[in-house]
Design an enzyme around this catalytic site. Structure first.
Site, short mmCIF file in Angstrom:
data_model
loop_
_atom_site.label_atom_id
_atom_site.label_comp_id
_atom_site.label_asym_id
_atom_site.label_seq_id
_atom_site.Cartn_x
_atom_site.Cartn_y
_atom_site.Cartn_z
N ARG A 285 4.59 -48.45 41.10
CA ARG A 285 4.57 -49.90 40.82
C ARG A 285 5.38 -50.67 41.86
O ARG A 285 5.00 -51.78 42.27
CB ARG A 285 5.10 -50.15 39.40
CG ARG A 285 5.12 -51.60 39.00
CD ARG A 285 5.40 -51.80 37.50
NE ARG A 285 5.67 -53.19 37.18
CZ ARG A 285 6.87 -53.65 36.78
NH1 ARG A 285 7.89 -52.83 36.62
NH2 ARG A 285 7.03 -54.94 36.53
N HIS B 125 3.76 -53.72 43.97
CA HIS B 125 4.24 -55.11 43.89
C HIS B 125 4.77 -55.60 45.24
O HIS B 125 4.69 -56.78 45.54
CB HIS B 125 5.30 -55.27 42.80
CG HIS B 125 4.71 -55.35 41.43
ND1 HIS B 125 5.31 -56.00 40.38
CD2 HIS B 125 3.54 -54.86 40.94
CE1 HIS B 125 4.55 -55.90 39.29
NE2 HIS B 125 3.48 -55.20 39.60
N HIS C 87 -2.96 -47.10 36.30
CA HIS C 87 -2.44 -47.17 34.93
C HIS C 87 -2.69 -45.87 34.15
O HIS C 87 -2.37 -45.80 32.97
CB HIS C 87 -3.02 -48.39 34.20
CG HIS C 87 -2.43 -49.69 34.64
ND1 HIS C 87 -2.97 -50.91 34.35
CD2 HIS C 87 -1.30 -49.95 35.38
CE1 HIS C 87 -2.22 -51.87 34.87
NE2 HIS C 87 -1.21 -51.32 35.52
N TRP D 210 -0.71 -46.05 28.70
CA TRP D 210 -2.16 -46.18 28.68
C TRP D 210 -2.85 -44.85 28.30
O TRP D 210 -3.97 -44.85 27.84
CB TRP D 210 -2.67 -46.61 30.06
CG TRP D 210 -2.35 -48.02 30.45
CD1 TRP D 210 -3.16 -49.11 30.25
CD2 TRP D 210 -1.19 -48.51 31.13
NE1 TRP D 210 -2.55 -50.24 30.76
CE2 TRP D 210 -1.35 -49.91 31.30
CE3 TRP D 210 -0.01 -47.92 31.62
CZ2 TRP D 210 -0.40 -50.71 31.93
CZ3 TRP D 210 0.94 -48.72 32.24
CH2 TRP D 210 0.74 -50.09 32.39
C1 HEM Z 1 2.88 -51.15 34.90
C2 HEM Z 1 0.12 -55.14 34.88
C3 HEM Z 1 -2.44 -53.39 38.61
C4 HEM Z 1 0.52 -49.58 38.81
C5 HEM Z 1 2.38 -52.39 34.61
C6 HEM Z 1 2.90 -53.26 33.59
C7 HEM Z 1 2.12 -54.37 33.57
C8 HEM Z 1 1.11 -54.21 34.58
C9 HEM Z 1 2.26 -55.56 32.64
C10 HEM Z 1 4.10 -52.94 32.72
C11 HEM Z 1 5.42 -53.21 33.44
C12 HEM Z 1 6.59 -52.85 32.56
O1 HEM Z 1 6.70 -53.42 31.46
O2 HEM Z 1 7.40 -51.98 32.95
C13 HEM Z 1 -0.85 -54.96 35.85
C14 HEM Z 1 -1.95 -55.88 36.08
C15 HEM Z 1 -2.68 -55.38 37.11
C16 HEM Z 1 -2.03 -54.15 37.53
C17 HEM Z 1 -2.18 -57.15 35.29
C18 HEM Z 1 -3.93 -55.89 37.75
C19 HEM Z 1 -4.80 -56.64 37.11
C20 HEM Z 1 -1.79 -52.26 39.06
C21 HEM Z 1 -2.06 -51.59 40.30
C22 HEM Z 1 -1.22 -50.51 40.36
C23 HEM Z 1 -0.43 -50.53 39.15
C24 HEM Z 1 -3.10 -52.04 41.33
C25 HEM Z 1 -1.06 -49.48 41.44
C26 HEM Z 1 -1.98 -49.17 42.33
C27 HEM Z 1 1.32 -49.63 37.70
C28 HEM Z 1 2.17 -48.53 37.27
C29 HEM Z 1 2.85 -48.98 36.13
C30 HEM Z 1 2.39 -50.33 35.90
C31 HEM Z 1 2.26 -47.16 37.91
C32 HEM Z 1 3.85 -48.19 35.28
C33 HEM Z 1 5.26 -48.48 35.70
C34 HEM Z 1 6.29 -47.71 34.89
O3 HEM Z 1 5.95 -46.82 34.11
O4 HEM Z 1 7.49 -48.01 35.07
N1 HEM Z 1 1.29 -53.00 35.21
N2 HEM Z 1 -0.94 -53.94 36.74
N3 HEM Z 1 -0.77 -51.61 38.40
N4 HEM Z 1 1.45 -50.69 36.84
FE1 HEM Z 1 0.21 -52.27 36.74
#
Ligand code: HEM
Ligand code: CA
Length: 270
Positions: free
Chosen positions: A31, A35, A159, A175
């Protein structure tokens, strides 16, 4: 010479050892790299992607970056031990190592990203996608980043790992059933479960009716509600190799946005 000025083999194994001690760091590193790149605007060519600009204010304080101080801090000791690597390269390398460690594709690493010197280059707030929104918003954000529908779906397949934290995003839960594994299960779950609103969370999110343990964001649901996205969800749900291949290419592109003159690091021997 393509040899990087840091011991990449030793750095890789140090990062791997850190993740094996704290599995939740793996997804947070993915993430972080996402970002850092996600502030880009491919039309205006600004937003300082892949420059570690997120170390600085105002970007580190944007709501969408809540929680990313954890992986940033976890990488500090490696920047001290390997001072020749830029932060920007370190963040990307760490994400690649995490993906591979979790069972995802091995992504060929190129180095030479240049660090931002201060926060003056940070993009404006509001460029990262909002999980509470649906396909029009998702398409607008990923088009601005320079990705088509297929690449967008592949990327959001990340995700498959990690989870949402109430204290960071207001959303809650993982997820998939294996949040430390990396495969196409985000897509298989999306298609196979029955998704219903989770009444226990203030923000709108969905849960699987069968176990109520899994979650989807409205932006994830958009990938099956929009027919142009859905066909790629079906493709990746049916073909994990294809997901690995397409994710690898799209994530490499994401983590090289805005960069110049990167050099291929020597291939990793397994
Ligand atoms: C986690 C939204 C696209 C990788 C999250 C979280 C949200 C989110 C709300 C939770 C953050 C937290 O509370 O810790 C979105 C939205 C996306 C998107 C709205 C696009 C429409 C992506 C993309 C990637 C990604 C493109 C990587 C290529 C991750 C990962 C986590 C995460 C690995 C888990 C982080 C953790 O476990 O600490 N995302 N995301 N996301 N996202 Fe996304
Ligand atoms: Ca940036």
């Amino acid at each position: 010479a393509n040899e990087p000025p840091f011991d990449i083999k030793s750095l890789r194994s140090d990062i791997e050892a850190m993740i094996s001690d704290n599995l939740d760091l793996g997804p947070s590193l993915v993430r972080l790299a996402w970002h850092e790149a996600g502030s880009y605007d491919c039309f205006k060519k600004d937003g300082a992607p892949n420059t570690a600009s997120m170390r600085f204010k105002p970007e580190c304080q944007y709501e969408g970056n809540n929680g990313l101080e954890v992986p940033r801090r976890a990488l500090e000791p490696f920047k001290k031990k390997y001072p020749q690597i830029s932060y920007a390269d370190l963040w990307v390398l760490a994400a690649y190592v995490a993906i591979e460690y979790m069972g995802g594709p091995s992504i060929p690493f190129s180095w030479g990203r240049v660090d931002a010197k201060d926060g003056s280059v940070c993009g404006p707030d509001g460029r990262l996608p909002d999980g509470g929104k649906t396909q029009d918003h998702v398409r607008e954000v990923f088009t601005r980043l320079g990705f088509n529908d297929q690449e967008t779906v592949a990327l959001i397949g990340a995700h498959t790992c990690g989870e949402c934290h109430i204290k960071y995003s207001g959303f809650d839960g993982p997820w998939t059933h294996d949040k430390n594994g990396f495969d196409n299960s985000f897509f298989t779950q999306l298609l196979s479960e029955e998704w219903v609103v989770n009444p226990k969370i203030q923000k709108m999110q969905l849960m699987d009716r069968a176990t109520t343990k899994l979650m989807m964001l409205p932006s994830d649901m958009a990938l099956i509600l929009d027919p142009k996205y859905r066909k790629y969800v079906e493709l990746y749900a049916n073909d994990n190799d294809r997901f690995n291949k397409d994710f690898s290419a799209a994530f490499k592109k994401l983590t090289e946005l805005g960069t110049k003159n990167l050099r291929k690091a020597p291939a990793v021997e397994c």
